[in-house]
Design an enzyme around this catalytic site. Structure first.
Site, PDB file in Angstrom:
ATOM      1  N   LYS A   1       0.574  -1.672   0.070  1.00  5.25           N
ATOM      2  CA  LYS A   1       0.416   0.318   0.087  1.00  5.25           C
ATOM      3  C   LYS A   1       0.761   1.195  -0.400  1.00  5.25           C
ATOM      4  O   LYS A   1       2.072   1.670   0.260  1.00  5.25           O
ATOM      5  CB  LYS A   1      -1.021  -0.163   1.632  1.00  5.25           C
ATOM      6  CG  LYS A   1      -1.411  -1.400   1.440  1.00  5.25           C
ATOM      7  CD  LYS A   1      -2.733  -1.403   2.247  1.00  5.25           C
ATOM      8  CE  LYS A   1      -4.152  -2.276   2.278  1.00  5.25           C
ATOM      9  NZ  LYS A   1      -5.169  -1.871   3.282  1.00  5.25           N
TER      10      LYS A   1
ATOM     11  N   TYR B   1     -12.424  -1.508  -3.620  1.00  4.03           N
ATOM     12  CA  TYR B   1     -13.006  -1.650  -1.997  1.00  4.03           C
ATOM     13  C   TYR B   1     -15.007  -1.452  -2.125  1.00  4.03           C
ATOM     14  O   TYR B   1     -15.017  -1.419  -0.679  1.00  4.03           O
ATOM     15  CB  TYR B   1     -12.077  -0.458  -1.603  1.00  4.03           C
ATOM     16  CG  TYR B   1     -11.184  -1.446  -1.165  1.00  4.03           C
ATOM     17  CD1 TYR B   1     -10.380  -2.317  -0.242  1.00  4.03           C
ATOM     18  CD2 TYR B   1      -9.931  -0.943  -1.801  1.00  4.03           C
ATOM     19  CE1 TYR B   1      -9.117  -2.503   0.225  1.00  4.03           C
ATOM     20  CE2 TYR B   1      -8.413  -1.474  -0.939  1.00  4.03           C
ATOM     21  CZ  TYR B   1      -7.641  -2.011  -0.576  1.00  4.03           C
ATOM     22  OH  TYR B   1      -6.943  -2.827   0.290  1.00  4.03           O
TER      23      TYR B   1
ATOM     24  N   ASN C   1      -1.672   0.356   6.677  1.00  3.25           N
ATOM     25  CA  ASN C   1      -1.861  -0.932   7.106  1.00  3.25           C
ATOM     26  C   ASN C   1       0.165  -1.805   6.172  1.00  3.25           C
ATOM     27  O   ASN C   1      -0.787  -3.475   6.166  1.00  3.25           O
ATOM     28  CB  ASN C   1      -2.208  -1.869   7.699  1.00  3.25           C
ATOM     29  CG  ASN C   1      -4.022  -2.425   6.855  1.00  3.25           C
ATOM     30  OD1 ASN C   1      -3.614  -1.909   5.871  1.00  3.25           O
ATOM     31  ND2 ASN C   1      -4.558  -3.324   7.318  1.00  3.25           N
TER      32      ASN C   1
ATOM     33  N   HIS D   1      -2.648  -5.538   1.866  1.00  4.59           N
ATOM     34  CA  HIS D   1      -3.637  -5.754   1.131  1.00  4.59           C
ATOM     35  C   HIS D   1      -3.537  -7.574   1.000  1.00  4.59           C
ATOM     36  O   HIS D   1      -2.233  -7.700   0.744  1.00  4.59           O
ATOM     37  CB  HIS D   1      -4.494  -5.587   0.012  1.00  4.59           C
ATOM     38  CG  HIS D   1      -5.605  -6.360   0.217  1.00  4.59           C
ATOM     39  ND1 HIS D   1      -6.649  -5.808   0.535  1.00  4.59           N
ATOM     40  CD2 HIS D   1      -5.664  -7.098  -0.800  1.00  4.59           C
ATOM     41  CE1 HIS D   1      -7.841  -6.613   0.301  1.00  4.59           C
ATOM     42  NE2 HIS D   1      -7.146  -7.937  -0.859  1.00  4.59           N
TER      43      HIS D   1
ATOM     44  N   GLU E   1      -9.739 -10.357  -7.719  1.00  2.91           N
ATOM     45  CA  GLU E   1      -8.914  -9.283  -7.203  1.00  2.91           C
ATOM     46  C   GLU E   1      -7.246  -9.244  -8.555  1.00  2.91           C
ATOM     47  O   GLU E   1      -7.223  -8.282  -9.046  1.00  2.91           O
ATOM     48  CB  GLU E   1      -8.621  -9.339  -5.969  1.00  2.91           C
ATOM     49  CG  GLU E   1      -9.854  -9.378  -4.692  1.00  2.91           C
ATOM     50  CD  GLU E   1      -9.118  -8.767  -3.258  1.00  2.91           C
ATOM     51  OE1 GLU E   1     -10.449  -9.055  -2.399  1.00  2.91           O
ATOM     52  OE2 GLU E   1      -7.920  -9.489  -3.287  1.00  2.91           O
TER      53      GLU E   1
END
Ligand code: CMP
Length: 140
Positions: free
Chosen positions: A11, A51, A114, A117, A128
């Site tokens: 990320k 998302y 975080n 993913h 995805e």
């Protein structure tokens, strides 16, 4: 039977903080083979689409803004039992709860930012992966 592929993104927090190399090394050392990879940036439309399952959550706007705020590394990983094993490798969503030595414990800063993913099911791993990669970009 558990599938042998999962999908990941490094990320924007982790790319900005210079952790791309360390995270890819961690992924390889954990036994995953990278079969597709790209360094790219999501538009807010694309991040919102990726998302979409979280659309009703209070953090959705923040999540979309963050995920389109800088470059990401998207990758497809191969290993037996890939989805479950990768979730163990990255640790809990909230880095404060992630087991020591996991990618999120090492590199994430908060529940929103975080570091990585990881797909939560074989079905989502396929969805995805297809979202980010054409068949010709996958080298399994
Ligand atoms: P990820 O595994 O990419 O899937 C959904 C993401 O939503 C998750 O990681 C977090 O980055 C984000 N997220 C989940 N819960 C929260 C929260 N309470 N506040 C902000 N972001 C969250």
């Amino acid at each position: 039977m558990a599938g042998n592929r999962t999908f990941t993104m490094i990320k924007p927090d982790a790319t900005k903080n210079g952790h791309i190399g360390a995270i890819l090394n961690h992924i390889n050392k954990a036994g995953f083979k990278i079969v597709a990879m790209k360094y790219t940036r999501l538009s807010s439309e694309k991040a919102g689409e990726f998302y979409a399952v979280h659309k009703e959550r209070p953090f959705y706007g923040e999540l979309v803004e963050f995920m389109s705020s800088g470059p990401i590394v998207a990758a497809i990983l191969e290993k037996d039992n890939a989805v479950e094993d990768f979730r163990k490798t990255i640790g809990a969503t909230n880095p404060a709860e992630a087991e020591a030595g996991t990618i999120r414990a090492l590199y994430a800063t908060s529940i929103g930012e975080n570091a990585v993913h990881g797909s939560d099911s074989d079905e989502n791993a396929k969805i995805e992966s297809d979202f980010h990669f054409a068949g010709t970009e996958i080298f399994g």
